[in-house]
Design a protein around this motif. Sequence first.
Motif, short mmCIF file in Angstrom:
data_model
loop_
_atom_site.label_atom_id
_atom_site.label_comp_id
_atom_site.label_asym_id
_atom_site.label_seq_id
_atom_site.Cartn_x
_atom_site.Cartn_y
_atom_site.Cartn_z
N ILE A 272 1.20 11.49 -34.39
CA ILE A 272 0.89 10.61 -35.65
C ILE A 272 0.77 10.92 -36.85
O ILE A 272 1.32 10.19 -37.88
CB ILE A 272 -0.52 9.84 -34.93
CG1 ILE A 272 -0.09 9.03 -33.62
CG2 ILE A 272 -0.90 8.95 -35.80
CD1 ILE A 272 -1.40 8.79 -32.99
N GLY A 273 0.18 12.28 -36.97
CA GLY A 273 -0.30 12.43 -38.30
C GLY A 273 0.75 13.77 -38.95
O GLY A 273 0.05 14.06 -40.23
N ALA A 274 1.51 14.17 -38.46
CA ALA A 274 2.22 15.39 -38.92
C ALA A 274 2.94 15.06 -40.13
O ALA A 274 3.57 13.91 -40.16
CB ALA A 274 3.39 16.02 -38.11
N PRO A 275 3.02 15.71 -41.17
CA PRO A 275 3.62 15.43 -42.55
C PRO A 275 5.09 15.41 -42.60
O PRO A 275 5.78 14.90 -43.43
CB PRO A 275 2.77 16.40 -43.65
CG PRO A 275 2.60 17.52 -42.73
CD PRO A 275 2.03 16.88 -41.54
N ARG A 276 5.56 16.03 -41.75
CA ARG A 276 7.02 16.04 -41.79
C ARG A 276 7.88 14.95 -40.85
O ARG A 276 8.48 14.43 -41.35
CB ARG A 276 7.40 17.60 -41.25
CG ARG A 276 8.99 17.75 -41.16
CD ARG A 276 9.33 17.77 -42.72
NE ARG A 276 10.90 18.42 -42.89
CZ ARG A 276 11.57 18.37 -43.80
NH1 ARG A 276 11.09 17.87 -45.08
NH2 ARG A 276 12.71 18.81 -44.10
N HIS A 277 7.28 15.16 -39.46
CA HIS A 277 7.85 14.22 -38.58
C HIS A 277 7.17 13.25 -37.94
O HIS A 277 7.56 12.62 -36.80
CB HIS A 277 8.85 14.90 -37.70
CG HIS A 277 9.81 16.05 -38.28
ND1 HIS A 277 11.18 15.41 -38.84
CD2 HIS A 277 9.96 17.01 -38.27
CE1 HIS A 277 11.79 16.28 -39.19
NE2 HIS A 277 11.31 17.46 -38.88
N GLY A 278 6.03 13.12 -38.46
CA GLY A 278 4.86 12.42 -37.67
C GLY A 278 5.17 10.70 -37.96
O GLY A 278 6.05 10.47 -38.94
N VAL A 279 4.61 9.79 -37.11
CA VAL A 279 4.87 8.42 -37.33
C VAL A 279 4.62 7.99 -38.75
O VAL A 279 5.21 7.02 -39.18
CB VAL A 279 4.14 7.60 -36.27
CG1 VAL A 279 4.46 6.21 -36.26
CG2 VAL A 279 4.62 8.19 -34.98
N LYS A 282 6.91 9.16 -41.30
CA LYS A 282 8.30 8.38 -41.37
C LYS A 282 7.99 6.99 -41.91
O LYS A 282 8.86 6.31 -42.50
CB LYS A 282 8.64 8.44 -39.63
CG LYS A 282 9.11 9.73 -39.20
CD LYS A 282 9.73 9.66 -37.94
CE LYS A 282 10.69 10.95 -37.64
NZ LYS A 282 10.83 10.93 -36.08
N HIS A 283 6.97 6.61 -41.48
CA HIS A 283 6.72 5.07 -42.19
C HIS A 283 6.61 4.86 -43.36
O HIS A 283 7.23 4.05 -44.03
CB HIS A 283 5.53 4.30 -41.09
CG HIS A 283 4.95 2.81 -41.77
ND1 HIS A 283 5.73 1.93 -41.35
CD2 HIS A 283 4.28 2.58 -42.71
CE1 HIS A 283 5.37 0.89 -41.93
NE2 HIS A 283 4.23 1.10 -42.70
N ARG A 284 5.96 5.88 -43.90
CA ARG A 284 5.71 5.79 -45.37
C ARG A 284 7.15 6.10 -46.16
O ARG A 284 7.29 5.42 -47.27
CB ARG A 284 4.54 6.92 -45.91
CG ARG A 284 3.36 6.65 -45.55
CD ARG A 284 2.44 7.62 -45.91
NE ARG A 284 0.86 7.34 -45.81
CZ ARG A 284 -0.09 8.10 -45.84
NH1 ARG A 284 0.20 9.32 -46.28
NH2 ARG A 284 -1.24 7.70 -45.63
N ARG A 285 7.89 6.95 -45.58
CA ARG A 285 9.21 7.29 -46.05
C ARG A 285 10.41 6.09 -46.15
O ARG A 285 10.79 5.67 -46.98
CB ARG A 285 9.75 8.50 -45.48
CG ARG A 285 9.29 9.99 -45.93
CD ARG A 285 10.20 10.95 -45.40
NE ARG A 285 10.42 11.20 -44.08
CZ ARG A 285 9.42 11.94 -43.21
NH1 ARG A 285 8.48 12.50 -44.11
NH2 ARG A 285 9.69 12.04 -42.19
N SER A 290 12.82 1.41 -48.56
CA SER A 290 12.99 0.27 -48.81
C SER A 290 12.48 -0.55 -49.96
O SER A 290 13.20 -1.48 -50.76
CB SER A 290 12.26 -0.85 -47.52
OG SER A 290 10.91 -0.57 -47.74
N THR A 291 11.68 -0.21 -50.74
CA THR A 291 10.86 -0.41 -51.67
C THR A 291 12.02 -0.06 -53.03
O THR A 291 12.22 -1.09 -54.04
CB THR A 291 9.63 0.02 -52.33
OG1 THR A 291 8.77 -0.48 -51.02
CG2 THR A 291 9.11 -0.31 -53.19
N ALA A 292 12.42 1.18 -52.98
CA ALA A 292 13.28 1.55 -53.94
C ALA A 292 14.70 0.85 -53.90
O ALA A 292 15.34 0.61 -54.93
CB ALA A 292 13.59 3.05 -53.67
N THR A 293 15.09 0.40 -52.71
CA THR A 293 16.28 -0.43 -52.55
C THR A 293 16.15 -1.93 -53.02
O THR A 293 17.25 -2.38 -53.91
CB THR A 293 16.88 -0.34 -51.07
OG1 THR A 293 16.80 0.88 -50.49
CG2 THR A 293 18.23 -1.20 -51.03
#
Length: 295
Positions: A272-279, A282-285, A290-293
């Motif tokens: 859930i919380g890992a900064p690299r591959h956590g859920v 990933k949701h924030r990225r 999508s916001t940048a697009t």
Amino acid sequence: MSYTAWILLTASLVGVSCGLVGVLLILRRMAMMADAISHTVLLGIVVAYLVTLQLSGIHMFIGAVVAGLLTAVLVQWFHQLGVQQEASIGIVFTTLFAIGVILIATKAGNAHLDVQHSLMGEITFIPWNKVLLPLVGEVPKAVVSLVIVLIVILTVLLLFYKEWKLTSFDAVFAASIGIPVTLMHYVFMSLVSITSVAAFDAVGAILVIAMLITPASAAYLWTDKLSIMLVLSSIFGIISAFSGYYMAVLLDTSISGAMALATGIIFLISFIGAPRHGVIAKHRRGHAKSTATIN
């Protein structure tokens, strides 16, 4: 050292040893080999007992290691014949483990060998089975064997770090530059075998599987760098040992089972919380992309 300290030290040694080997298992996509070998060593232990009629000694260790290596060889052989690797592991694992169970039931019924002990282990007995070492004093046998195994693992990892890195991430490229990929594979399977055997009697197959797979999987979610992954996996193994022990004391339940549960909790937190591959990451990225697009 106190009774509790010996138990925690034993479990921590299992956590570090399994954590280091487990990272390479995960990177090589061979996690199920941990399950297979940690069960099939039972066959080696039973056969060693039937040959010698003794429940302790180096012959038990040798028998278990041979069974682990036999598992790796048979899996590789079936895979080369065209059977999918997952299916090969399943076939070899269930067959050899079943033979071990049958031999216990039919040939070793009067000995202190049983499937429940093999699966769950009995770490609470570790502090009572000691050996006298010069300049050190009395030390549990399990601690001695686990320290030796950890030294072997660290030595092999450090001596062939580049080779492990290349064969784990790109075996084809490693072979093209002259690295003996097949030999490295069997050396690695030997490491998995001796690690599983050293931890098998103390903590049982369930915790061996949990320590080999789960801390390494959690570490994989935190980083893409092998060296950091190895350190994190070891740390997660130690945390699981300590938190699992006190969880077992609080709930008055199996220590090995609680430690295995602790590895699962650490993985869930990492998932859930890992900064690299956590859920969440990933949701924030995904949201930022999508916001940048849109903009």
